[in-house]
Write a protein that holds these residues in place. Structure first.
Motif, mmCIF file in Angstrom:
data_model
loop_
_atom_site.group_PDB
_atom_site.id
_atom_site.type_symbol
_atom_site.label_atom_id
_atom_site.label_comp_id
_atom_site.label_asym_id
_atom_site.label_seq_id
_atom_site.Cartn_x
_atom_site.Cartn_y
_atom_site.Cartn_z
ATOM 1 N N UNK A 16 4.788 -5.265 9.408
ATOM 2 C CA UNK A 16 5.466 -5.285 8.115
ATOM 3 C C UNK A 16 6.058 -3.937 7.714
ATOM 4 N N UNK A 17 5.330 -2.869 7.990
ATOM 5 C CA UNK A 17 5.841 -1.566 7.558
ATOM 6 C C UNK A 17 6.673 -0.917 8.666
ATOM 7 N N UNK A 18 7.020 -1.715 9.681
ATOM 8 C CA UNK A 18 7.816 -1.241 10.803
ATOM 9 C C UNK A 18 7.224 0.009 11.448
ATOM 10 N N UNK A 19 5.944 -0.055 11.818
ATOM 11 C CA UNK A 19 5.317 1.125 12.423
ATOM 12 C C UNK A 19 5.831 1.295 13.849
ATOM 13 N N UNK A 72 0.845 -1.206 0.000
ATOM 14 C CA UNK A 72 0.000 0.000 0.000
ATOM 15 C C UNK A 72 0.873 1.247 0.000
ATOM 16 N N UNK A 73 2.023 1.133 0.673
ATOM 17 C CA UNK A 73 2.909 2.293 0.772
ATOM 18 C C UNK A 73 3.782 2.434 -0.458
ATOM 19 N N UNK A 74 3.638 1.503 -1.400
ATOM 20 C CA UNK A 74 4.359 1.640 -2.654
ATOM 21 C C UNK A 74 5.719 0.949 -2.701
ATOM 22 N N UNK A 75 6.000 0.112 -1.703
ATOM 23 C CA UNK A 75 7.247 -0.650 -1.765
ATOM 24 C C UNK A 75 7.106 -1.719 -2.850
ATOM 25 N N UNK A 76 8.170 -1.971 -3.628
ATOM 26 C CA UNK A 76 8.007 -2.943 -4.701
ATOM 27 C C UNK A 76 7.868 -4.347 -4.144
ATOM 28 N N UNK A 77 7.348 -5.232 -4.992
ATOM 29 C CA UNK A 77 6.972 -6.570 -4.541
ATOM 30 C C UNK A 77 8.149 -7.331 -3.946
ATOM 31 N N UNK A 78 9.310 -7.228 -4.639
ATOM 32 C CA UNK A 78 10.448 -8.031 -4.179
ATOM 33 C C UNK A 78 10.893 -7.636 -2.780
ATOM 34 N N UNK A 79 11.030 -6.328 -2.570
ATOM 35 C CA UNK A 79 11.507 -5.874 -1.265
ATOM 36 C C UNK A 79 10.499 -6.194 -0.156
ATOM 37 N N UNK A 80 9.214 -5.987 -0.474
ATOM 38 C CA UNK A 80 8.232 -6.211 0.590
ATOM 39 C C UNK A 80 8.141 -7.701 0.907
ATOM 40 N N UNK A 81 8.320 -8.542 -0.112
ATOM 41 C CA UNK A 81 8.245 -9.980 0.164
ATOM 42 C C UNK A 81 9.453 -10.454 0.956
ATOM 43 N N UNK A 82 10.590 -9.847 0.655
ATOM 44 C CA UNK A 82 11.804 -10.227 1.390
ATOM 45 C C UNK A 82 11.631 -9.879 2.872
ATOM 46 N N UNK A 83 11.129 -8.673 3.087
ATOM 47 C CA UNK A 83 10.889 -8.233 4.464
ATOM 48 C C UNK A 83 9.855 -9.134 5.144
#
Lengths: 398, 215, 251
Positions: A151-154, A103-114
């Protein structure tokens, strides 16, 4: 830091869900809202991310009034965990966890890695990533729910009875892991529960609300147990509170007795003691045996495992429990590595308890009602200062 | 309006015929679908073939069914029995799945509690499972009732007397009055069937209205 | 009767020309597809809006109920009488037929759409809002994907009814597979009628199968129960010594 300032929620039919709530949830700490159903705890929580709009009063997040922030933006910066996890059934575990970064616009690869890292962090095997929520048990779903919120490190997390829908054993596991995780992450957390034991276990600060949405008392768990401000709190924190309060008292130096130990496979038949402690090669206690009932060598089958083991640096409650639960009446005390240090008897623990001052009493003007992490004496809430006064009175009468 | 008043007897007679042709199959279809749905729920391997298999009946166009059934049943083409049998088949086609799903929606713990109290399988069905499945079955029955009323009127193409004859009469003479009267009568009849089922369901499920106590 | 059907279906004469099987089959599919598309274009957005907002449900349910109650044959006749003088050529029959089929298809499709959205787990919707999705995002990313099984079930139910009902259009002179029923009945040609009925049933089944395949491709496996058997939810599993959950054995 999350600050409630005179927050009230009144519904159109006149029901007051939350009544003039003022409360601080200090940064990096867990603040638990607890109370019976209808006390407005969930409503209070949901007003933080504006899922419910307050009728009056303000809630601020690190000094920013949340009503002036864009709702979606505010919420994307706050982790949100709810009772039944609320996972999206049509998305895999991995996609669920990746929701907010995407939702915050992080690309798929990076968000999946995280997300993969987070799954591991909450104690889920990476093999679960490609599964769907329906394939997970309640406890696993709840772990995914926590990973998704992180996930978004809030910096802030809101948790609404996240562990109450799972069975007690799993709940205990989840709570322990949650505390471990919080130890690593240090989020600012507001946690809602109806379970006072959970509140006491998890909270750095516990706020008890009563029906009608009024804050009854806010204090550190140990203080709450020892100084309930009124009958409602006393009733609500329940029985065994004297015993439970021992959970928060570190064990002082106990008069430890040296214990005779044997190893597995050793012949104990000729020993003339009643109970003997069996240890492994690292001197870790395994259990007790009764020599007169053992004919020959000590085997795994004859071990009595009923006694609990307490760490010397742990709370008094563990030391007392070790003594009470031991078949030999001698409680096993170990060091932080788990190696035997000695044993202690119940009356010795009780003597130690009697000799220990109740720390809250030493300083009635600053009884730890506000969290020590909050800067000193600054801005004690009205309910908190009321509680300290009443606490002293009720304690004097006791 | 004058046409309606002039033909009141006609309207009345055809409405009664329509009630018979659409209503009787509803009752028959329900009675047949109950044991079939129970079997489909009781024996899991039967579920898919039963629900899909009886569902297939629904794909046969009504017009064809009304014409072909006399050949199979040995009846005359204008015999109302053809329509009753055809509509019963459609009702069964719709209701087998509904009954099976309705019985399946009865909570497992309720069934086990009933068994533990000593209900036999048959008693449990009539005392526990069937009453609890009533809301779901009734929803399916309402759909069947309304669509039955509409499908029966197709039999007018073959000349079997019921409200549909107003359609063929009106169309043949390019005359709106009987058409409109027929349509309104059909809609009213469908809503009447629907209302009867709703009221019967309410009477059979008093616990669904007793929700006030909880909130 | 069965040999008669086989004879009819294998007679090459019945498979060519403007009155052959392919021509009428094509017409039938064309009417049905067009009607279903129009109905879906109206019913799905309306159904989603009702499910998402929770508003207008009462009105929509009652309108749909009334629409279901209108007898298709009567509506068809009225529309033909009324529109025939206003339209020319094929559309004089085609438009009334389409309207009848659209009226028939809207209620089940709309019911599927709103029931699907209403049935979305409230916790999932709450979580979606709570993590900062806008109303539109909740609809697109959560509600619609979760509602797809019921949307498809509405579409498939509508398809079955539309394919069957399209046969009565032949009564007013339109094409489609209904021609075999009407023409056969006029000359008491039972094999022709039975063959026509069989073709309609096969077409209904074929289209249902096609939609089932599309559904399988479009609906997330997390929703279909293909991943788990219902009533067989996994149990909480042990924690291995490394502190991680051990893969639950599928029981």
């Amino acid at each position: 830091m999350i600050v409630f300032d005179g927050v009230t929620k009144t519904y159109p039919d006149g029901t007051v869900a939350v009544d003039d709530l003022s409360l601080e949830a200090p940064s990096g700490k867990i603040t638990v809202l607890v109370g019976p159903s209808g006390c407005g705890k969930t409503t209070s929580l949901r007003m933080v991310n504006r899922m419910i709009k307050p009728t009056s009063g303000t809630i601020s997040l690190d000094g920013r009034d949340t009503s002036r922030m864009k709702e979606a933006e505010l919420r994307r910066g706050i982790g949100y965990v709810i009772q039944h996890a609320g996972l999206f059934p049509h998305r895999t575990v991995l996609d669920n966890v990746s929701t907010v970064p995407r939702l915050l616009g992080v690309n798929r690869r990076d968000s999946e890695k995280r997300s993969m890292e987070l799954l591991e962090r909450v104690g889920l095997d990476p093999a679960f990533a490609k599964r769907y929520p329906a394939q997970l048990s309640g406890g696993q779903q709840q772990r995914v729910g926590v990973a998704r919120a992180l996930a978004a490190d809030p910096p802030v997390m809101l948790m609404d009875e996240p562990f109450s829908a799972v069975d007690p054993v799993v709940r205990e596991q989840l709570q322990d892991e949650f505390l471990r995780l919080q130890g690593e992450l240090g989020k600012t957390i507001i946690f809602v529960t109806h379970d006072i034991d959970e509140a006491i276990k998890l909270g750095d600060q516990v706020a008890v609300l009563r029906v009608g949405g009024k804050l009854a008392q806010v204090a550190e768990p140990a203080y709450l147990l020892s100084h309930p401000v009124d009958d409602f709190i006393a009733d609500f924190v329940g029985r065994d509170r004297g015993y439970r309060a021992l959970s928060f008292q570190p064990t002082p130096r106990l008069p430890l007795a040296q214990e005779r130990t044997v190893a597995m496979g050793e012949d104990v038949a000729r020993l003339d003691t009643d109970w003997v402690l069996v240890v492994d090669e690292r001197n870790h206690p395994l259990g007790w045996v009764e020599p007169r009932r053992v004919h020959g060598e000590v085997t795994s089958e004859v071990l009595h495992r009923g006694g609990t083991v307490a760490r010397a640096s742990g709370p008094l409650r563990a030391a007392l429990d070790a003594a009470l639960s031991s078949p030999s009446r001698r409680g096993v005390i170990v060091d932080d590595a788990g190696a035997l240090v000695g044993t202690v008897r119940a009356h010795e623990v009780l003597t130690a308890i009697e000799d220990t001052d109740r720390p809250e009493l030493e300083d009635p003007d600053h009884p730890g009602a506000a969290s020590p992490a909050a800067s000193g004496t600054s801005a004690p809430t009205s309910a908190a200062s009321a509680s300290s006064a009443a606490g002293t009175v009720s304690d004097a009468s006791a | 309006m004058t046409w309606f008043i002039d033909h009141l007897d006609d309207v009345q007679a055809r409405t009664l015929q329509h009630v018979y042709l659409a209503g009787l199959p509803l009752v028959l279809g329900l009675l047949i679908a109950l044991p079939l749905g129970w079997l489909a729920r009781r024996y899991k391997p039967l579920y898919a073939p039963f629900t899909a298999g009886f569902g297939l009946l629904y794909t046969i166009p009504s017009l064809a069914l009304f014409v072909l059934l006399p050949g199979l049943l040995g009846t005359k083409i204008l015999d109302p029995v053809n329509v009753v049998v055809g509509m019963t088949l459609y009702t069964v086609a719709l209701l087998v799945r509904t009954v099976a799903d309705g019985l399946g929606a009865v909570p497992e713990d309720v069934q086990q509690a009933a068994t533990a109290m000593g209900y036999t399988r048959v008693k449990r069905f009539f005392a526990i499972e069937l009453p609890l499945a009533v809301p779901v079955i009734s929803a399916g029955l309402r759909v069947a009732a309304v669509s039955n009323v509409s499908i029966v009127s197709v039999a007018a193409v073959l000349g079997i007397p019921q409200l549909g004859l107003f359609f063929t009469d009106g169309f043949a003479r390019a005359f709106y009055d009987p058409l409109v009267v027929g349509i309104i009568a059909c809609v009213v009849l469908a809503l009447f069937f629907d209302a009867v089922i709703v009221l019967a369901t309410r009477a059979l499920t008093p616990w669904l209205r007793a929700t006030g106590a909880r909130s | 009767m069965i040999p008669g059907i086989i004879d009819w279906l294998t007679d090459p004469a019945n498979w060519s020309g403007p009155d052959g099987v392919p021509a009428h089959l094509f017409e039938h599919i064309w009417y049905c597809a067009l009607a279903l598309l129009v109905a879906a274009a109206v019913a799905i957005p309306v159904g989603l809006a009702i499910g998402h907002t929770g508003r207008g449900r009462f009105l929509a349910v009652n309108l749909a109920g009334a629409a279901r109650a209108i007898p298709s044959l009567g509506l068809l006749f009225v529309l033909v009488l009324w529109l025939f003088p206003k339209l020319t050529g094929d559309s004089a029959f085609l438009v009334p037929t389409l309207i009848v089929l659209v009226v028939l298809a809207i209620p089940p499709i709309m019911a599927g759409a709103y029931a699907g959205v209403e049935g979305v787990d409230p916790a999932a919707r709450d979580a979606a809002l709570g993590m900062g999705m806008t109303g539109g995002q909740v609809l697109r990313k959560v509600e619609v994907p979760c509602a797809l099984p019921l949307i498809f079930s509405g579409l498939r139910s509508a398809t079955l009814q539309v394919v069957g009902t399209a046969t009565i259009a032949a009564v007013v002179g339109t094409g489609g597979l209904g021609r075999f029923l009407i023409d056969g009945q006029k000359v008491q040609d039972f094999p022709q009628m039975a063959s026509g009925a069989l073709l309609v049933a096969l077409l209904a089944l074929g289209l249902d199968l096609l939609l089932a395949l599309v559904q399988r491709g479009v609906v997330s496996p997390g929703l279909t129960g293909r991943t788990v058997r219902r009533g067989n939810t996994p149990v909480d599993v042990e924690i291995d010594p490394a502190g991680r959950t051990v893969d639950a054995p599928a029981r």
